[in-house]
Design a protein around this motif. Structure first.
Motif: not given
Length: 218
Positions: A49-57, A95-101, A104-107
């Motif tokens: 929770d609290g990820l920057p705007e545009g990231f799926f939690s 390890a994990a990946t968070y998808q951005g908006a 192709g964005e990811l973290a």
């Protein structure tokens, strides 16, 4: 053959760092921890929770580098973000990946907990790798990222970041690479996409991760 290569790389970029993989957070094999709480790394990234705007939690499968860099320094960084951190003194890892908006964005995030003072030593090694990873490539012009531009908002004795730009699978690609430490916990982060990642959001994500994992060795 290049078309196939580009298609595969595009799949890696536009998904979550892996094609046809199973969603979910995984952890690297590690010996049984001795301290209470160290066994929690696999859970800490499950939902952030609290990820920057545009990231799926909701966390997805660990980041899979789109190519294997020739330079050892770059491989160390990519491996750490993909959930393969330095092994000496390792007590637990995830390890994990968070998808951005954005396109192709990811973290991709790798978290590792160490015994004693090993985390500080590994951070120093990864910081050195960050300074030496001037070019990440696989020997072709289609997969080549260059540059050592420091990231604003990330620095000090326990964090460092660099921006790499170039191509993956022949397509324009941008990547921020960050390494940080909180106590006995080491964090490696890759924030990447077809468009240039926002350094402000990279810094926000780094601060969030440091706060969230800072209690793992408490």
């Amino acid at each position: 053959m290049r078309i196939v290569h580009a298609a595969v790389a595009g799949c890696l970029v536009l998904a979550t760092g892996a094609c046809g993989g199973t969603d979910g957070v995984t952890h690297a094999p590690a010996r049984v921890p001795h301290r209470a709480g160290v066994g929690r790394p696999p859970m800490v990234l499950g939902r952030m929770d609290g990820l920057p705007e545009g990231f799926f939690s909701h966390a997805r499968a660990p980041w899979r580098p789109p190519f294997r860099p020739r330079a050892r320094a770059c491989r160390l960084l990519f491996d750490a973000a993909a959930g393969r951190p330095p092994r000496e003194g390792l007590s637990g890892a995830t390890a994990a990946t968070y998808q951005g908006a954005h396109a192709g964005e990811l973290a991709g995030v790798g978290v590792a907990v160490y015994d004693g003072g090993e985390a500080a030593g590994h951070l120093a090694a990864l910081r050195d790798a960050l300074s030496r990873c001037a070019t990440a490539d696989d020997g072709t012009p289609y997969d080549r990222l260059t540059g050592r531009t420091p990231l604003p908002g990330i620095g000090g004795p326990d964090a460092a970041g660099r921006a790499l730009t170039g191509k993956v699978g022949g397509y324009p690609y941008r990547m921020h690479v960050v390494v940080a430490r909180s106590g006995h916990t080491l964090i490696a982060l890759v924030h990447a996409g077809l468009a240039a990642p926002d350094p402000v959001r990279t810094a926000e994500l780094t601060r969030l991760l440091v706060r969230e994992v800072g209690t793992l060795d408490a």
